[in-house]
Scaffold this motif. Structure first.
Motif, PDB file in Angstrom:
ATOM      1  N   VAL A  46      14.716   1.846  -4.213  1.00  0.00           N
ATOM      2  CA  VAL A  46      13.535   2.382  -4.883  1.00  0.00           C
ATOM      3  C   VAL A  46      13.659   3.892  -5.026  1.00  0.00           C
ATOM      4  CG1 VAL A  46      11.043   2.677  -4.722  1.00  0.00           C
ATOM      5  CG2 VAL A  46      12.077   0.499  -4.098  1.00  0.00           C
ATOM      6  N   ALA A  47      14.145   4.569  -3.977  1.00  0.00           N
ATOM      7  CA  ALA A  47      14.263   6.027  -3.994  1.00  0.00           C
ATOM      8  C   ALA A  47      15.293   6.497  -5.018  1.00  0.00           C
ATOM      9  CB  ALA A  47      14.647   6.536  -2.606  1.00  0.00           C
ATOM     10  N   GLY A 113      -5.646   3.584  -3.502  1.00  0.00           N
ATOM     11  CA  GLY A 113      -5.945   4.522  -4.574  1.00  0.00           C
ATOM     12  C   GLY A 113      -5.032   4.354  -5.770  1.00  0.00           C
ATOM     13  N   LEU A 114      -3.752   4.153  -5.519  1.00  0.00           N
ATOM     14  CA  LEU A 114      -2.800   3.966  -6.615  1.00  0.00           C
ATOM     15  C   LEU A 114      -3.059   2.661  -7.364  1.00  0.00           C
ATOM     16  CD1 LEU A 114       0.499   5.271  -4.979  1.00  0.00           C
ATOM     17  CD2 LEU A 114      -0.910   6.420  -6.706  1.00  0.00           C
ATOM     18  N   ARG A 115      -3.403   1.615  -6.630  1.00  0.00           N
ATOM     19  CA  ARG A 115      -3.722   0.338  -7.283  1.00  0.00           C
ATOM     20  C   ARG A 115      -4.964   0.473  -8.164  1.00  0.00           C
ATOM     21  NH1 ARG A 115      -2.668  -2.447  -1.705  1.00  0.00           N
ATOM     22  NH2 ARG A 115      -0.459  -2.912  -1.909  1.00  0.00           N
ATOM     23  N   LEU A 116      -5.953   1.168  -7.649  1.00  0.00           N
ATOM     24  CA  LEU A 116      -7.169   1.394  -8.425  1.00  0.00           C
ATOM     25  C   LEU A 116      -6.859   2.193  -9.689  1.00  0.00           C
ATOM     26  CD1 LEU A 116     -10.236   1.227  -8.732  1.00  0.00           C
ATOM     27  CD2 LEU A 116     -10.392   3.281  -7.317  1.00  0.00           C
ATOM     28  N   VAL A 138       7.235  10.274   0.838  1.00  0.00           N
ATOM     29  CA  VAL A 138       7.110   9.990  -0.595  1.00  0.00           C
ATOM     30  C   VAL A 138       7.906  10.988  -1.432  1.00  0.00           C
ATOM     31  CG1 VAL A 138       5.469   9.903  -2.523  1.00  0.00           C
ATOM     32  CG2 VAL A 138       4.915   8.776  -0.364  1.00  0.00           C
ATOM     33  N   THR A 139       7.960  12.239  -0.989  1.00  0.00           N
ATOM     34  CA  THR A 139       8.719  13.256  -1.730  1.00  0.00           C
ATOM     35  C   THR A 139      10.191  13.318  -1.303  1.00  0.00           C
ATOM     36  OG1 THR A 139       8.025  14.964  -0.154  1.00  0.00           O
ATOM     37  CG2 THR A 139       6.694  14.683  -2.152  1.00  0.00           C
ATOM     38  N   ASN A 140      10.637  12.350  -0.524  1.00  0.00           N
ATOM     39  CA  ASN A 140      12.026  12.211  -0.070  1.00  0.00           C
ATOM     40  C   ASN A 140      12.502  13.362   0.818  1.00  0.00           C
ATOM     41  OD1 ASN A 140      12.485   9.708  -1.344  1.00  0.00           O
ATOM     42  ND2 ASN A 140      12.832  10.762  -3.283  1.00  0.00           N
ATOM     43  N   ASN A 141      11.578  14.023   1.518  1.00  0.00           N
ATOM     44  CA  ASN A 141      11.965  15.052   2.485  1.00  0.00           C
ATOM     45  C   ASN A 141      12.211  14.457   3.869  1.00  0.00           C
ATOM     46  OD1 ASN A 141      11.775  17.131   0.592  1.00  0.00           O
ATOM     47  ND2 ASN A 141       9.584  17.353   0.953  1.00  0.00           N
ATOM     48  N   PHE A 142      11.556  13.327   4.167  1.00  0.00           N
ATOM     49  CA  PHE A 142      11.752  12.611   5.433  1.00  0.00           C
ATOM     50  C   PHE A 142      12.259  11.220   5.106  1.00  0.00           C
ATOM     51  CE2 PHE A 142       8.082  14.749   8.055  1.00  0.00           C
ATOM     52  CZ  PHE A 142       8.737  15.959   7.982  1.00  0.00           C
ATOM     53  N   ASP A 143      13.059  10.670   6.020  1.00  0.00           N
ATOM     54  CA  ASP A 143      13.493   9.281   5.910  1.00  0.00           C
ATOM     55  C   ASP A 143      12.470   8.389   6.594  1.00  0.00           C
ATOM     56  OD1 ASP A 143      15.854   9.923   4.596  1.00  0.00           O
ATOM     57  OD2 ASP A 143      16.957  10.179   6.481  1.00  0.00           O
ATOM     58  N   ALA A 151       8.645  -0.221   4.503  1.00  0.00           N
ATOM     59  CA  ALA A 151       7.971  -1.162   3.605  1.00  0.00           C
ATOM     60  C   ALA A 151       6.827  -0.475   2.865  1.00  0.00           C
ATOM     61  CB  ALA A 151       7.447  -2.358   4.393  1.00  0.00           C
ATOM     62  N   TYR A 152       6.054   0.344   3.580  1.00  0.00           N
ATOM     63  CA  TYR A 152       4.973   1.084   2.931  1.00  0.00           C
ATOM     64  C   TYR A 152       5.529   2.049   1.879  1.00  0.00           C
ATOM     65  CZ  TYR A 152       1.040  -0.393   5.883  1.00  0.00           C
ATOM     66  OH  TYR A 152       0.054  -1.109   6.488  1.00  0.00           O
ATOM     67  N   LEU A 153       6.605   2.728   2.220  1.00  0.00           N
ATOM     68  CA  LEU A 153       7.212   3.680   1.294  1.00  0.00           C
ATOM     69  C   LEU A 153       7.726   2.967   0.038  1.00  0.00           C
ATOM     70  CD1 LEU A 153       8.186   6.513   0.560  1.00  0.00           C
ATOM     71  CD2 LEU A 153      10.251   6.069   1.916  1.00  0.00           C
ATOM     72  N   ALA A 154       8.377   1.827   0.220  1.00  0.00           N
ATOM     73  CA  ALA A 154       8.902   1.078  -0.920  1.00  0.00           C
ATOM     74  C   ALA A 154       7.769   0.633  -1.842  1.00  0.00           C
ATOM     75  CB  ALA A 154       9.700  -0.135  -0.438  1.00  0.00           C
ATOM     76  N   GLN A 155       6.687   0.142  -1.263  1.00  0.00           N
ATOM     77  CA  GLN A 155       5.542  -0.293  -2.075  1.00  0.00           C
ATOM     78  C   GLN A 155       4.913   0.886  -2.802  1.00  0.00           C
ATOM     79  OE1 GLN A 155       4.763  -3.441  -2.600  1.00  0.00           O
ATOM     80  NE2 GLN A 155       3.080  -2.939  -3.952  1.00  0.00           N
ATOM     81  N   THR A 156       4.808   2.023  -2.120  1.00  0.00           N
ATOM     82  CA  THR A 156       4.241   3.221  -2.736  1.00  0.00           C
ATOM     83  C   THR A 156       5.098   3.681  -3.910  1.00  0.00           C
ATOM     84  OG1 THR A 156       3.274   3.905  -0.625  1.00  0.00           O
ATOM     85  CG2 THR A 156       3.539   5.610  -2.300  1.00  0.00           C
ATOM     86  N   GLN A 157       6.398   3.704  -3.722  1.00  0.00           N
ATOM     87  CA  GLN A 157       7.288   4.158  -4.789  1.00  0.00           C
ATOM     88  C   GLN A 157       7.280   3.200  -5.979  1.00  0.00           C
ATOM     89  OE1 GLN A 157      10.860   4.866  -2.475  1.00  0.00           O
ATOM     90  NE2 GLN A 157      10.418   7.058  -2.391  1.00  0.00           N
ATOM     91  N   LEU A 158       7.090   1.906  -5.726  1.00  0.00           N
ATOM     92  CA  LEU A 158       6.969   0.963  -6.839  1.00  0.00           C
ATOM     93  C   LEU A 158       5.715   1.269  -7.662  1.00  0.00           C
ATOM     94  CD1 LEU A 158       7.975  -2.437  -5.198  1.00  0.00           C
ATOM     95  CD2 LEU A 158       9.186  -1.212  -7.018  1.00  0.00           C
ATOM     96  N   LEU A 159       4.613   1.567  -6.990  1.00  0.00           N
ATOM     97  CA  LEU A 159       3.380   1.884  -7.708  1.00  0.00           C
ATOM     98  C   LEU A 159       3.485   3.233  -8.426  1.00  0.00           C
ATOM     99  CD1 LEU A 159       0.620   0.638  -5.268  1.00  0.00           C
ATOM    100  CD2 LEU A 159       0.978  -0.102  -7.619  1.00  0.00           C
TER     101      LEU A 159
END
Length: 165
Positions: A46-47, A113-116, A138-143, A151-159
């Protein structure tokens, strides 16, 4: 209470209790904005996707979202404010009936919020979050080292692929 009712009654001011919220409205909201998570996508896949969604498009109206979450012994919840380009604010409070860490709740607030925003057809959005971990992942500064965070990060990046942000 009776004393106040009598005192205010002299001025034609009367107390009327607020009607009970319809529980079905809450159930509909949860059902509408709960999507299955595809954990087959790795965070790395995703990243490495196209960064085009991040580019700001000056011709699109800009929406703004503020998200925050909190978790303690009594439970966990989140709040979000989605503001239209016309400065109309839509406020939402979420209470989760599951145990979660503060970071997980921050992600839950962001995802809600993103889903809304996606459901409302938003194309460009400014996102504000006070979680250093979430923002930096989310900004790829931390792994994302933990499976849950990945899993949360992957879902966020998909949205986020649906938005200029």
């Amino acid at each position: 209470m009776i004393k106040w009712a009598i005192a205010l009654g002299e001025f034609d001011i009367f107390y009327h209790p607020k009607p009970v919220e319809n529980g079905q409205a809450i159930a509909d909201f949860i059902a509408e904005f709960t999507y299955p998570v595809d954990i087959s996508l790795t965070p790395e896949a995703v990243a490495s996707s196209s960064p085009e969604a991040q580019k700001v498009e000056p011709t699109l109206p800009v929406w703004t979202i503020y998200v925050d979450g909190s978790s303690n012994q009594q439970g966990c919840g989140a709040g979000l404010v989605l503001t239209t380009p016309d400065k109309v604010a839509m406020e939402y409070a979420l209470r989760f009936k599951f145990k979660a860490s503060n970071n997980e709740v921050e992600y839950e607030a962001l995802l809600a919020g993103l889903r809304l925003a996606k459901h409302l057809g938003v194309k460009q959005i400014n996102i504000f979050n006070d979680s250093q971990l979430v923002v930096n992942q989310v900004t790829n500064n931390f792994d994302a080292k933990d499976n849950s965070m990945a899993a949360y990060l992957a879902q966020t990046q998909l949205l986020l692929k649906h938005f200029h942000y």
